[in-house]
Design an enzyme around this catalytic site. Structure first.
Site, mmCIF file in Angstrom:
data_model
loop_
_atom_site.group_PDB
_atom_site.id
_atom_site.type_symbol
_atom_site.label_atom_id
_atom_site.label_comp_id
_atom_site.label_asym_id
_atom_site.label_seq_id
_atom_site.Cartn_x
_atom_site.Cartn_y
_atom_site.Cartn_z
ATOM 1 N N ARG A 1 37.791 32.169 38.118
ATOM 2 C CA ARG A 1 38.811 32.782 37.282
ATOM 3 C C ARG A 1 38.182 33.112 35.935
ATOM 4 O O ARG A 1 37.340 32.370 35.428
ATOM 5 C CB ARG A 1 39.997 31.834 37.064
ATOM 6 C CG ARG A 1 40.905 31.683 38.261
ATOM 7 C CD ARG A 1 41.715 32.960 38.495
ATOM 8 N NE ARG A 1 42.717 32.798 39.538
ATOM 9 C CZ ARG A 1 42.531 33.085 40.817
ATOM 10 N NH1 ARG A 1 41.350 33.527 41.216
ATOM 11 N NH2 ARG A 1 43.510 32.937 41.695
ATOM 12 N N GLU B 1 42.183 40.825 33.077
ATOM 13 C CA GLU B 1 41.996 41.858 34.106
ATOM 14 C C GLU B 1 43.147 42.864 34.097
ATOM 15 O O GLU B 1 44.289 42.472 33.873
ATOM 16 C CB GLU B 1 41.880 41.187 35.482
ATOM 17 C CG GLU B 1 40.648 40.301 35.573
ATOM 18 C CD GLU B 1 40.545 39.556 36.897
ATOM 19 O OE1 GLU B 1 41.424 39.744 37.771
ATOM 20 O OE2 GLU B 1 39.584 38.775 37.068
ATOM 21 N N HIS C 1 37.062 42.023 40.724
ATOM 22 C CA HIS C 1 37.763 40.908 41.365
ATOM 23 C C HIS C 1 37.952 41.182 42.858
ATOM 24 O O HIS C 1 39.076 41.278 43.360
ATOM 25 C CB HIS C 1 39.115 40.661 40.688
ATOM 26 C CG HIS C 1 39.640 39.272 40.942
ATOM 27 N ND1 HIS C 1 40.484 38.625 40.075
ATOM 28 C CD2 HIS C 1 39.440 38.400 41.963
ATOM 29 C CE1 HIS C 1 40.780 37.428 40.543
ATOM 30 N NE2 HIS C 1 40.159 37.264 41.700
#
Length: 293
Positions: A212, A241, A259
């Site tokens: 993360r 993000e 991601h």
């Protein structure tokens, strides 16, 4: 997650929260893509009894608040282990061998102009420190060991493995050529990889983060790269993000991914089916297949 929405619509006529006119009677909420499931969302669904999360990480869900309200929570463990571990291993290979940097070197015509691509370093013999030796961390370590890397690790307690354990992230970083972050997100790990860890990694060390964005102090990382205090990074996750710090975008010593750790057709389908299994099990028997905690 669109196919999960389609399945849920076909099986349960499940509405989107934004389209829900009357929240009464809604017992199960499916969340994904990092969408928050906190007190406000729970307040909006007064009859909620279960939160089913599309993803192994569930730091987007306020589990403590859910537990206080008697709401159970599930995630999708195991089915994405291989895909994420593959990506972590590939990023280690990339940052050491400069694969995507070499691709850019060719595409911008540098090779054709007679420029020399800088030498890179072998994966074999490199010390790879795995920060977080859970399912994914263990799978990534096994893959990297097959490349000839020497695996060290840190977790909350030593594991029954042959790899070298370090009692803190700083000590792990100091011993590592590449530090691979695979610890869960959440308040307990926020900023775990800070300036001290990056300084311990040193000017020849690389950081890889497939966990993360919150686990790494992003400002400290940018500063360490700009000041040459670490050699480079491979990043699949970011603090905000989809926004990536502008300072990273033009750096050849940083690999940037959007991601995509679990983003294969097979893995996402398996995750979706596990979500559906959890919804079915709860509505049929009042239990979850993969409960959190």
């Amino acid at each position: 997650m669109s196919f999960v929405r389609q399945w849920l619509t076909e099986r349960y006529a499940a509405p989107l929260l934004a389209d829900l006119e009357d929240p009464a009677g809604i017992e199960v909420a499916v969340v994904g893509g990092g969408a928050p499931a906190g007190a406000a969302e729970m307040d909006a669904l007064p009859d909620l009894r279960a939160i089913v999360n599309f993803g192994v990480g569930y730091d987007n869900v306020d589990v403590a608040e859910a537990r206080r309200r008697g709401i159970v929570v599930s995630n999708t463990p195991d089915v994405l282990t291989d895909a994420v571990a593959d990506l972590a291993a590939f990023l280690v290979v990339d940052v050491l061998r400069g694969i995507t940097a070499a691709d850019r070197f060719v595409r911008r015509g540098a090779w054709a102009r007679g420029e020399q691509m800088p030498l890179t370093r072998d994966v074999r013999g490199a010390v790879v420190g795995v920060l977080g030796l859970g399912r994914i961390g263990t799978a990534a370590a096994q893959r990297l060991e097959a490349f000839g890397a020497v695996v060290h690790y840190h977790s909350r307690s030593p594991k029954d493995v042959a790899w070298t354990y370090h009692p803190s992230p700083v000590e792990l970083a100091a011993a590592s050529d590449v530090l691979v972050v695979l610890t869960p997100g959440g308040a307990g790990t926020e900023g775990l990889v800070d300036a001290a860890v990056l300084d311990a990694l040193g000017p020849d060390g690389h950081l890889v983060n497939v966990s993360r964005g919150s686990v790494v102090d992003e400002d400290a990382l940018v500063a360490a790269l700009e000041e040459g205090r670490i050699a480079g990074a491979g990043l699949d996750v970011f603090a905000d993000e989809p926004h990536v710090p502008a300072a990273l975008l033009e750096r050849d010593d940083v690999v940037l991914l959007p991601h995509v750790g679990s983003a294969t057709t097979q893995t996402r389908e398996a995750m979706g089916r596990l979500v559906l299994d959890n919804v079915d099990a709860f509505l049929e028997r009042g239990e979850l297949v993969t409960p959190v905690g």
